[in-house]
Write an enzyme that holds these catalytic residues in place. Structure first.
Site, PDB file in Angstrom:
ATOM      1  N   ALA A   1      11.079   3.438 -10.592  1.00  0.00           N
ATOM      2  CA  ALA A   1      10.512   4.760 -10.909  1.00  0.00           C
ATOM      3  C   ALA A   1      11.238   5.796 -10.054  1.00  0.00           C
ATOM      4  O   ALA A   1      11.537   5.541  -8.880  1.00  0.00           O
ATOM      5  CB  ALA A   1       9.024   4.767 -10.592  1.00  0.00           C
TER       6      ALA A   1
ATOM      7  N   GLY B   1       0.815  -1.216   0.000  1.00  0.00           N
ATOM      8  CA  GLY B   1       0.000   0.000   0.000  1.00  0.00           C
ATOM      9  C   GLY B   1       0.845   1.260   0.000  1.00  0.00           C
ATOM     10  O   GLY B   1       2.030   1.230  -0.321  1.00  0.00           O
ATOM     11  N   ASN B   2       0.188   2.379   0.354  1.00  0.00           N
ATOM     12  CA  ASN B   2       0.803   3.708   0.246  1.00  0.00           C
ATOM     13  C   ASN B   2       1.383   3.881  -1.158  1.00  0.00           C
ATOM     14  O   ASN B   2       2.565   4.152  -1.355  1.00  0.00           O
ATOM     15  CB  ASN B   2       1.885   3.921   1.328  1.00  0.00           C
ATOM     16  CG  ASN B   2       2.291   5.386   1.408  1.00  0.00           C
ATOM     17  OD1 ASN B   2       3.458   5.723   1.342  1.00  0.00           O
ATOM     18  ND2 ASN B   2       1.329   6.274   1.494  1.00  0.00           N
TER      19      ASN B   2
ATOM     20  N   ASN C   1       3.956   6.416  -7.718  1.00  0.00           N
ATOM     21  CA  ASN C   1       4.074   6.119  -9.157  1.00  0.00           C
ATOM     22  C   ASN C   1       4.841   4.837  -9.453  1.00  0.00           C
ATOM     23  O   ASN C   1       4.629   4.211 -10.487  1.00  0.00           O
ATOM     24  CB  ASN C   1       4.734   7.281  -9.901  1.00  0.00           C
ATOM     25  CG  ASN C   1       3.719   8.384 -10.127  1.00  0.00           C
ATOM     26  OD1 ASN C   1       2.508   8.121 -10.125  1.00  0.00           O
ATOM     27  ND2 ASN C   1       4.197   9.607 -10.291  1.00  0.00           N
TER      28      ASN C   1
ATOM     29  N   GLY D   1       9.103  -4.603  -8.446  1.00  0.00           N
ATOM     30  CA  GLY D   1       9.994  -3.510  -8.833  1.00  0.00           C
ATOM     31  C   GLY D   1      11.459  -3.925  -8.735  1.00  0.00           C
ATOM     32  O   GLY D   1      11.835  -4.695  -7.847  1.00  0.00           O
TER      33      GLY D   1
ATOM     34  N   HIS E   1       4.575   2.000  -7.811  1.00  0.00           N
ATOM     35  CA  HIS E   1       3.567   0.922  -7.802  1.00  0.00           C
ATOM     36  C   HIS E   1       2.675   1.016  -9.040  1.00  0.00           C
ATOM     37  O   HIS E   1       2.322   0.000  -9.644  1.00  0.00           O
ATOM     38  CB  HIS E   1       2.664   1.026  -6.571  1.00  0.00           C
ATOM     39  CG  HIS E   1       3.373   0.895  -5.269  1.00  0.00           C
ATOM     40  ND1 HIS E   1       3.596   1.962  -4.432  1.00  0.00           N
ATOM     41  CD2 HIS E   1       3.907  -0.186  -4.655  1.00  0.00           C
ATOM     42  CE1 HIS E   1       4.225   1.543  -3.351  1.00  0.00           C
ATOM     43  NE2 HIS E   1       4.435   0.247  -3.459  1.00  0.00           N
TER      44      HIS E   1
ATOM     45  N   LEU F   1      11.671   6.243  -6.073  1.00  0.00           N
ATOM     46  CA  LEU F   1      10.433   6.432  -5.308  1.00  0.00           C
ATOM     47  C   LEU F   1      10.300   5.333  -4.262  1.00  0.00           C
ATOM     48  O   LEU F   1      10.607   4.169  -4.524  1.00  0.00           O
ATOM     49  CB  LEU F   1       9.218   6.411  -6.244  1.00  0.00           C
ATOM     50  CG  LEU F   1       9.166   7.506  -7.310  1.00  0.00           C
ATOM     51  CD1 LEU F   1       7.821   7.479  -8.034  1.00  0.00           C
ATOM     52  CD2 LEU F   1       9.421   8.895  -6.727  1.00  0.00           C
TER      53      LEU F   1
END
Ligand code: PAF
Length: 283
Positions: free
Chosen positions: A180, A31-32, A35, A151, A37, A188
Site C-alpha cells: 500500500a 500494531g500501529n 492502510n 505484505g 495493514h 506505507l
C-alpha cells in the site's frame, strides 16, 4: 470483535471456530496499524470461504537487533483496536510478552531461516529473520490458520515465511498482498511517522527510482548501468543506501545480468530506514 489477551482464551476461540466449521485467516502484525495493514485484513475478509479473521498485535522483541528501535517502536493499542472494530474483524490477539517470548539464552530453540536470510535485511539486521520466523511459527501453532496474510513490502520476510511453511510441512496458505502506498508512491510503514518534513518530501524518490530502473531494464539497458544510475540518483538526493539489487525472487540471490526478478532496496534518510521493492518483467 473479540479481544483475546491470553493463550487459553485463544485456544477457546480457535476451538469455537472449528466447531462452527469456519476457516481462520490470520493477519500477524506489530500494531500501529495503517492502510497497508488494513489492506491485509480486507484481503483476508474477501476470501471466498469467508473465514473468521484474527489479527495479532505483538511487538516481537526477538526480531529487533537494536534496543532503541524496539523502545521507540510506536505502540497504539486503543487506536488499533478501534480501527479493527470498524473493519468488523472477528478477533484480535494481544498476547503478553512473558507468555509468548521465551527467556532468550543459548539453550533457546529458534527457527533458522537458512540461506534466504543471508543477504539484504538478513545481512543488515543479524538475527532479525530468526526472531521473526520463530515468533511467526509460534503464532501459527497457536492460531492454526488455514491462510495467513503478509505484505509484499517486506518481500524477504514473505519469501522466508513461504519457504518455512513449505519446508516444515505446515498446512497453511501464505497470501501476499501488494504494497500500500501514499499518493506520492511512498510505501506505507509504521516508521514513516518519524520522517521530518524534508525527509518526507524526499522519501517517494525511492519508489520512483525503482520504477524507472525496472522500466530501463525492460527497455534493454544493462543491469550495472541501471543500478549505478539509481544509486547515484538516490545518494545525490540524500539517501544512504544499504542495498539496491536485482534478485531472484525464489532464492533472493543477486542477479548479475538483466533478467526477470525483483529489485530490492533499503535506504536511510537520517535515522529512518525505508524498504521497497519492484518486480522486473522483461518480455
Ligand atoms: O511484518 C511484521 O509486522 C512482523 O515481522 C510480523 C510478521 C508480525 C512478525 O512479528
Amino acid at each position: 470483535m473479540e479481544i483475546i489477551r491470553d493463550l487459553n482464551e485463544l485456544l477457546n476461540w480457535r476451538q469455537a471456530q472449528a466447531k462452527a466449521e469456519r476457516n481462520v485467516a490470520f493477519v500477524p502484525t506489530m500494531g500501529n496499524l495503517h492502510n497497508g495493514h488494513l489492506n491485509l485484513v480486507k484481503a483476508a475478509q474477501s476470501r471466498a470461504d469467508q473465514p473468521s479473521v484474527l489479527v495479532s498485535i505483538f511487538v516481537n522483541p526477538m526480531q529487533f537487533n537494536d534496543i532503541n528501535d524496539l523502545a521507540r517502536y510506536p505502540r497504539t493499542e486503543s487506536e488499533d483496536i478501534a480501527q479493527l472494530t470498524r473493519l468488523n474483524v472477528d478477533a484480535v490477539f494481544l498476547p503478553n510478552e512473558a507468555e509468548l517470548t521465551p527467556e532468550i539464552n543459548p539453550f533457546s530453540i529458534r527457527v533458522d531461516p537458512g540461506e534466504l536470510a543471508a543477504h539484504w535485511e538478513g545481512a543488515a539486521r543479524p538475527g532479525h529473520f530468526t526472531g521473526m520466523a520463530t515468533i511467526v511459527i509460534k503464532l501459527f501453532h497457536l492460531v492454526q490458520p488455514q491462510v495467513a496474510v503478509f505484505g509484499e513490502k517486506d518481500f524477504q520476510q514473505l519469501q522466508i515465511v513461504r519457504r518455512m511453511v513449505r519446508d516444515l510441512n505446515m498446512p497453511i496458505e501464505i497470501m501476499g498482498v501488494p504494497t500500500a502506498r501514499a499518493e506520492d508512491g511512498l510505501a506505507l510503514s509504521s516508521r514513516n511517522r518519524f520522517l521530518d518534513e524534508e525527509q518526507r518530501r524526499t522519501a517517494p524518490l525511492l519508489h520512483a527510482t525503482l520504477l524507472d530502473s525496472a522500466q530501463q531494464l525492460r527497455l534493454g539497458k544493462p543491469l550495472d548501468t541501471v543500478l549505478k544510475n539509481a544509486r547515484n540518483r538516490l545518494t545525490a538526493a540524500g539517501f544512504k543506501l544499504d542495498y539496491l539489487a536485482l534478485c531472484r525472487p525464489d532464492t533472493l540471490d543477486p542477479q548479475l545480468t538483466a533478467e526477470n526478478g525483483i529489485l530490492l532496496a533499503a535506504a536511510r534518510l537520517g535515522a529512518i530506514r525505508l524498504l521497497d521493492n519492484q518486480p522486473v518483467v522483461i518480455e
